[in-house]
Enzyme design. Structure first.
Site, PDB file in Angstrom:
ATOM      1  N   LEU A 107       0.866  -1.174   0.000  1.00 48.60           N
ATOM      2  CA  LEU A 107       0.000   0.000   0.000  1.00 48.60           C
ATOM      3  C   LEU A 107       0.908   1.230   0.000  1.00 48.60           C
ATOM      4  CD1 LEU A 107      -2.950   1.059   0.197  1.00 48.60           C
ATOM      5  CD2 LEU A 107      -2.621   1.163   2.677  1.00 48.60           C
ATOM      6  N   VAL A 108       0.917   1.941  -1.115  1.00 51.62           N
ATOM      7  CA  VAL A 108       1.789   3.102  -1.271  1.00 51.62           C
ATOM      8  C   VAL A 108       1.085   4.346  -0.747  1.00 51.62           C
ATOM      9  CG1 VAL A 108       3.047   4.549  -2.914  1.00 51.62           C
ATOM     10  CG2 VAL A 108       2.904   2.081  -3.281  1.00 51.62           C
ATOM     11  N   LYS A 109       1.771   5.060   0.140  1.00 50.05           N
ATOM     12  CA  LYS A 109       1.189   6.259   0.743  1.00 50.05           C
ATOM     13  C   LYS A 109       1.657   7.494  -0.024  1.00 50.05           C
ATOM     14  CE  LYS A 109       0.303   8.135   5.363  1.00 50.05           C
ATOM     15  NZ  LYS A 109       0.585   7.951   6.808  1.00 50.05           N
ATOM     16  N   LEU A 110       0.700   8.300  -0.488  1.00 47.98           N
ATOM     17  CA  LEU A 110       0.998   9.487  -1.283  1.00 47.98           C
ATOM     18  C   LEU A 110       0.217  10.687  -0.761  1.00 47.98           C
ATOM     19  CD1 LEU A 110       0.590   7.830  -4.795  1.00 47.98           C
ATOM     20  CD2 LEU A 110       2.772   8.559  -3.813  1.00 47.98           C
TER      21      LEU A 110
ATOM     22  N   ASN B 174      -2.752   4.716  -0.758  1.00 47.82           N
ATOM     23  CA  ASN B 174      -3.424   5.450   0.304  1.00 47.82           C
ATOM     24  C   ASN B 174      -3.091   6.920   0.116  1.00 47.82           C
ATOM     25  OD1 ASN B 174      -4.331   6.661   2.640  1.00 47.82           O
ATOM     26  ND2 ASN B 174      -2.903   5.610   4.004  1.00 47.82           N
TER      27      ASN B 174
END
Length: 224
Positions: free
Chosen positions: A11-14, A35
């Protein structure tokens, strides 16, 4: 995946800037879930959903903080959680998603007591029923110890009845996004504050990593 970890577990947080939202669109198309964080305005949430982001993290507590400080004199509480601007913002995001069939998960985080000290669960209770929540251990403990009823406030059927109007024809343009986002004082102020904090923490991390790399290199030069 070469290391045995499937991309479905990533889950890549941006940050929910226009650039971050567009990056999420590209990653999501490749099956990499994202995310989008630092969501402080309705238009950010809409753009994230329209670009098919997996999840957003709006911050009701920080939205409330901004509105407290924007009042003259400075405000410290509201009469009821239903008047809490952070709660209202998250409800509107949730309702819009359900009205228009978006699968994007609305997962609020960062909580404040709407009515002031002693009412730490106000925002959580007022948003009960949202897709997911990020709740710290201290507030989980308060929930566990609370014997008051906890009715569900948000649900898909009621959300659809709000008839939230479609934004940007269902695919908002960069021009419209930037205009509407810049017209949102809370959104722009809190986003800038969040980006500065991210940069500060990144710089600290870089210093720590550089020191560790130097220490390893220095050790490697020492004779056995």
């Amino acid at each position: 995946q070469q290391m045995g970890v499937h991309k479905s577990r990533v889950l890549v947080k941006l940050a929910a800037t226009w650039e971050g939202i567009c990056a999420a669109e590209v990653l999501e198309a490749q099956g990499i879930q994202c995310n989008l964080t630092l969501v402080f305005s309705f238009i950010q949430a809409v753009a994230c959903a329209q670009k098919r982001a997996h999840l957003i993290s709006p911050f009701p507590g920080r939205i409330l903080d901004w509105h407290h400080k924007s009042k003259s004199p400075v405000r410290t509480s509201v009469a009821t959680p239903e008047e809490d601007e952070g709660v209202l913002a998250c409800k509107k995001m949730y309702n819009y998603f359900k009205c228009h069939g978006h699968d994007t998960i609305c997962m609020p985080a960062s909580w404040r007591p709407s009515r002031g000290a002693g009412f730490e669960l106000d925002e959580i209770r007022a948003l009960a029923g949202t897709d997911r929540m990020t709740i710290p251990a201290t507030l989980l403990q308060k929930l566990a110890e609370c014997n008051d009823p906890l009715p569900r406030v948000l649900n898909t059927d009621d959300a659809k009845k709000t008839l939230e109007p479609l934004v940007g024809g269902g695919n908002i343009s960069e021009k419209e996004f930037r205009y509407l986002f810049n017209m949102d004082g809370c959104g722009t102020d809190k986003m800038a504050e969040g980006i500065r904090a991210f940069i500060s923490e990144t710089e600290k991390l870089e210093i720590v990593i550089a020191e560790k790399v130097r220490a390893v290199a220095q050790k490697a030069k020492q004779p056995c």
